[in-house]
Write a protein that holds these residues in place. Structure first.
Motif, PDB file in Angstrom:
ATOM      1  N   ALA A  71       0.832  -1.212   0.000  1.00 19.10           N
ATOM      2  CA  ALA A  71       0.000   0.000   0.000  1.00 19.10           C
ATOM      3  C   ALA A  71       0.863   1.257   0.000  1.00 19.10           C
ATOM      4  CB  ALA A  71      -0.930  -0.008   1.211  1.00 19.10           C
ATOM      5  N   TYR A  72       1.938   1.265   0.786  1.00 20.23           N
ATOM      6  CA  TYR A  72       2.840   2.422   0.795  1.00 20.23           C
ATOM      7  C   TYR A  72       3.525   2.613  -0.559  1.00 20.23           C
ATOM      8  CZ  TYR A  72       2.479   3.253   5.820  1.00 20.23           C
ATOM      9  OH  TYR A  72       2.024   3.574   7.082  1.00 20.23           O
ATOM     10  N   PRO A  81      -3.595   8.635  -2.388  1.00 17.32           N
ATOM     11  CA  PRO A  81      -3.024   9.696  -1.533  1.00 17.32           C
ATOM     12  C   PRO A  81      -2.425   9.140  -0.266  1.00 17.32           C
ATOM     13  CG  PRO A  81      -5.417   9.682  -1.376  1.00 17.32           C
ATOM     14  CD  PRO A  81      -5.068   8.706  -2.458  1.00 17.32           C
ATOM     15  N   PHE A  82      -1.552   9.923   0.345  1.00 17.83           N
ATOM     16  CA  PHE A  82      -0.906   9.496   1.586  1.00 17.83           C
ATOM     17  C   PHE A  82      -1.936   9.301   2.696  1.00 17.83           C
ATOM     18  CE2 PHE A  82       1.498  10.356   5.539  1.00 17.83           C
ATOM     19  CZ  PHE A  82       2.439   9.351   5.427  1.00 17.83           C
ATOM     20  N   ALA A  83      -3.029  10.020   2.616  1.00 17.46           N
ATOM     21  CA  ALA A  83      -4.082   9.876   3.627  1.00 17.46           C
ATOM     22  C   ALA A  83      -4.681   8.477   3.625  1.00 17.46           C
ATOM     23  CB  ALA A  83      -5.189  10.912   3.381  1.00 17.46           C
ATOM     24  N   ARG A 139      -2.714  18.869   7.142  1.00 17.95           N
ATOM     25  CA  ARG A 139      -3.503  17.645   7.292  1.00 17.95           C
ATOM     26  C   ARG A 139      -2.694  16.581   8.031  1.00 17.95           C
ATOM     27  NH1 ARG A 139      -4.010  12.874   5.961  1.00 17.95           N
ATOM     28  NH2 ARG A 139      -2.067  12.914   4.780  1.00 17.95           N
ATOM     29  N   ARG A 140      -1.418  16.443   7.686  1.00 12.80           N
ATOM     30  CA  ARG A 140      -0.580  15.424   8.323  1.00 12.80           C
ATOM     31  C   ARG A 140      -0.315  15.769   9.788  1.00 12.80           C
ATOM     32  NH1 ARG A 140       3.893  13.750   3.621  1.00 12.80           N
ATOM     33  NH2 ARG A 140       2.342  13.299   2.008  1.00 12.80           N
ATOM     34  N   ILE A 141      -0.098  17.035  10.070  1.00 12.63           N
ATOM     35  CA  ILE A 141       0.133  17.447  11.462  1.00 12.63           C
ATOM     36  C   ILE A 141      -1.105  17.167  12.305  1.00 12.63           C
ATOM     37  CG2 ILE A 141       0.451  19.471  12.940  1.00 12.63           C
ATOM     38  CD1 ILE A 141       2.299  20.602  10.746  1.00 12.63           C
TER      39      ILE A 141
END
Length: 253
Positions: A71-72, A81-83, A139-141
């Protein structure tokens, strides 16, 4: 000068010795053949019981890591997307219940997973147009902080459960000691209870080991990858400072 009879005796002795050596060699060969046959017969049974394969728990972790690494890799290629990257939660749950003797094998699998995540994290960030990168950092933070709070709450819950178990164990030992004291009252041999037996929390891999794995991954990376990682961490730390958050110590998941 040796007589003919003596020579015949010497020849006979040599022949007997040779026969004994030949017989010993045949016995050794037969023994080795029997042992090899027994090993071949027993090998399927030994294999079934895991003597030649990884323990079931380790195999399950490896299978889960393979799925998450795949998946990564999709994230790194820009397919998702990374999400949408998988969470580390299921893996951490499995690690918590892993016997101590398998921790090194699981640690190697976790190293694969962290490396795949780092590749996906960097690649997905730099594939974005510069104008969209700050929003992605935000978003990541936010996701990092939510996970941190969830982990903190879970850790506090486990600590409370351990403390309660320790208190129950201490109370049980104290009650048993009181009962023994009552039974021996009048004999002058009063018994004392032992201290509480609540165990401390289990610990996983050490911080030094994790830092060493990170250093090895960094040493094996290309100059371009190291430059991207430095730029990404700089941008992440700068944004966290702007939002009034501490820098460093991020945990993926």
């Amino acid at each position: 000068m040796a007589s003919m009879t003596d020579k015949r005796r010497q020849v006979a002795a040599l022949a007997a010795e040779r026969d004994r050596q030949t017989a010993g060699s045949r016995i050794l060969k037969r023994t080795l053949a029997v042992l090899l046959l027994l090993l071949l017969v027993a090998m399927p049974t030994l294999w079934a019981f895991g003597f030649f394969s990884a323990p079931k728990a380790v195999a399950e972790v490896r299978q889960l890591v393979d799925q998450q690494v795949a998946a990564y890799d999709r994230v790194a290629r820009g397919e998702i997307p990374f999400a949408s990257a998988p969470s580390f939660g299921p893996m951490m749950e499995k690690m918590r219940d892993m016997p101590q003797e398998y921790r090194d094998q699981v640690g190697q699998q976790m190293g694969r997973l962290w490396q795949a995540r780092e590749r996906a994290e960097l690649a997905s960030y730099f594939k974005l147009p510069p104008a969209q990168r700050q929003a992605e950092l935000d978003r990541r933070i936010k996701a990092d902080e939510e996970r941190r709070k969830a982990w903190q709450a879970e850790r506090e819950k486990r600590n409370q459960e351990r403390a309660a178990a320790g208190e129950r164990a201490a109370a049980g030992q104290g009650g048993q000691a009181n009962q023994q004291a009552q039974q021996t009252a009048g004999t002058g041999n009063g018994g004392g209870g032992r201290g509480p037996g609540g165990g401390g929390p289990r610990t996983g891999g050490s911080e030094d080991a994790r830092n060493d794995r990170s250093k090895r991954r960094l040493d094996q990376s290309s100059p371009e990858s190291r430059a991207q990682q430095a730029e990404y961490r700089r941008a992440m730390d700068a944004r966290r400072k702007e939002l009034g958050l501490s820098t460093g110590g991020r945990r993926g998941g």
